[in-house]
Motif scaffolding. Sequence first.
Motif, mmCIF file in Angstrom:
data_model
loop_
_atom_site.group_PDB
_atom_site.id
_atom_site.type_symbol
_atom_site.label_atom_id
_atom_site.label_comp_id
_atom_site.label_asym_id
_atom_site.label_seq_id
_atom_site.Cartn_x
_atom_site.Cartn_y
_atom_site.Cartn_z
ATOM 1 N N ARG A 80 -24.753 48.400 -64.332
ATOM 2 C CA ARG A 80 -24.041 47.765 -63.207
ATOM 3 C C ARG A 80 -22.992 46.794 -63.752
ATOM 4 N N THR A 81 -21.922 46.631 -62.993
ATOM 5 C CA THR A 81 -20.792 45.802 -63.413
ATOM 6 C C THR A 81 -20.306 44.945 -62.251
ATOM 7 N N THR A 82 -19.968 43.706 -62.558
ATOM 8 C CA THR A 82 -19.217 42.897 -61.601
ATOM 9 C C THR A 82 -17.760 42.963 -62.021
ATOM 10 N N MET A 83 -16.915 43.490 -61.132
ATOM 11 C CA MET A 83 -15.477 43.559 -61.364
ATOM 12 C C MET A 83 -14.836 42.419 -60.583
ATOM 13 N N THR A 84 -14.075 41.588 -61.275
ATOM 14 C CA THR A 84 -13.402 40.465 -60.626
ATOM 15 C C THR A 84 -11.903 40.591 -60.840
ATOM 16 N N ASP A 85 -11.167 40.613 -59.729
ATOM 17 C CA ASP A 85 -9.709 40.588 -59.761
ATOM 18 C C ASP A 85 -9.271 39.176 -59.431
ATOM 19 N N ARG A 86 -8.473 38.578 -60.313
ATOM 20 C CA ARG A 86 -7.906 37.248 -60.070
ATOM 21 C C ARG A 86 -6.396 37.367 -60.161
ATOM 22 N N MET A 87 -5.724 37.151 -59.053
ATOM 23 C CA MET A 87 -4.270 37.280 -59.019
ATOM 24 C C MET A 87 -3.652 35.949 -58.617
ATOM 25 N N THR A 88 -2.638 35.545 -59.362
ATOM 26 C CA THR A 88 -1.853 34.369 -59.024
ATOM 27 C C THR A 88 -0.421 34.830 -58.829
ATOM 28 N N VAL A 89 0.151 34.472 -57.674
ATOM 29 C CA VAL A 89 1.510 34.871 -57.334
ATOM 30 C C VAL A 89 2.297 33.631 -56.962
ATOM 31 N N SER A 90 3.479 33.524 -57.536
ATOM 32 C CA SER A 90 4.405 32.457 -57.169
ATOM 33 C C SER A 90 5.609 33.118 -56.508
ATOM 34 N N ALA A 91 5.832 32.761 -55.240
ATOM 35 C CA ALA A 91 6.893 33.406 -54.464
ATOM 36 C C ALA A 91 7.200 32.559 -53.241
ATOM 37 N N PRO A 92 8.397 32.744 -52.675
ATOM 38 C CA PRO A 92 8.626 32.104 -51.381
ATOM 39 C C PRO A 92 7.561 32.609 -50.406
ATOM 40 N N GLY B 16 4.465 32.398 -50.639
ATOM 41 C CA GLY B 16 3.355 32.991 -51.384
ATOM 42 C C GLY B 16 2.032 32.868 -50.667
ATOM 43 N N SER B 17 1.801 31.723 -50.046
ATOM 44 C CA SER B 17 0.524 31.534 -49.342
ATOM 45 C C SER B 17 0.420 32.447 -48.123
ATOM 46 N N LEU B 18 1.554 32.825 -47.537
ATOM 47 C CA LEU B 18 1.523 33.759 -46.409
ATOM 48 C C LEU B 18 1.253 35.188 -46.874
ATOM 49 N N LEU B 19 1.610 35.490 -48.117
ATOM 50 C CA LEU B 19 1.354 36.821 -48.676
ATOM 51 C C LEU B 19 -0.100 37.019 -49.083
ATOM 52 N N ALA B 20 -0.816 35.930 -49.312
ATOM 53 C CA ALA B 20 -2.177 35.997 -49.855
ATOM 54 C C ALA B 20 -3.104 36.929 -49.068
ATOM 55 N N PRO B 21 -3.174 36.835 -47.733
ATOM 56 C CA PRO B 21 -4.091 37.742 -47.018
ATOM 57 C C PRO B 21 -3.732 39.219 -47.215
ATOM 58 N N TYR B 22 -2.446 39.526 -47.259
ATOM 59 C CA TYR B 22 -2.005 40.904 -47.464
ATOM 60 C C TYR B 22 -2.387 41.382 -48.865
ATOM 61 N N LEU B 23 -2.125 40.550 -49.872
ATOM 62 C CA LEU B 23 -2.471 40.908 -51.251
ATOM 63 C C LEU B 23 -3.977 41.046 -51.421
ATOM 64 N N ARG B 24 -4.751 40.190 -50.752
ATOM 65 C CA ARG B 24 -6.213 40.299 -50.799
ATOM 66 C C ARG B 24 -6.663 41.650 -50.235
ATOM 67 N N ARG B 25 -6.064 42.085 -49.131
ATOM 68 C CA ARG B 25 -6.421 43.393 -48.545
ATOM 69 C C ARG B 25 -6.116 44.526 -49.527
ATOM 70 N N LEU B 26 -4.967 44.452 -50.203
ATOM 71 C CA LEU B 26 -4.624 45.495 -51.176
ATOM 72 C C LEU B 26 -5.613 45.516 -52.336
ATOM 73 N N LEU B 27 -5.964 44.338 -52.862
ATOM 74 C CA LEU B 27 -6.925 44.273 -53.959
ATOM 75 C C LEU B 27 -8.305 44.758 -53.528
ATOM 76 N N THR B 28 -8.707 44.413 -52.313
ATOM 77 C CA THR B 28 -10.006 44.857 -51.782
ATOM 78 C C THR B 28 -10.021 46.375 -51.600
#
Length: 151
Positions: free
Chosen positions: A106-118, A120-132
């Motif tokens: 068994r494995t725990t896979m962890t994705d940690r993404m940091t984005v700097s953008a105009p 950026g905090s509004l993009l976070a939920p969308y990026l989380r959905r893509l990673l999920t």
Amino acid sequence: MSEAFIEVVTVIDAAPSTVFDLELDMQVHAESLAGSDETATTSTGRPRLGMDDEVTFSARHFGIRWRMTSRITAYEPPYRFVDEQISGPFRAMRHEHRFEDLGGGRTTMTDRMTVSAPFGSLLAPYLRRLLTQRAAHIKRLAEARRRRTSE
């Protein structure tokens, strides 16, 4: 400019080496995000990435075609790799992929993404959905592969 940090943790019934390999396979990547018409072209022409390899992603998000090129900047099989944007829509983007061996295959896979953008905090939920969505695809493939090899 704002910074967003996204973390997605997924437990997968497969060995770290299997999950690690699937995460670096750009054909698998494109399949996982087919809804956004994702393509991934590697600098080497090989489908699997390694240290210092570059990959150019092209996809449609928010009705706009985006292109981003990332480079593998850390590579520690089968436990960790990092890709970082070298050109694209963000001021900066760093994506760390971690694979922790839980024992018993068994494995725990962890994705940690940091984005700097105009906005950026509004993009976070969308990026989380893509990673999920991508993590769920990797989980399905890895667990199906494990079932096939144990039969």
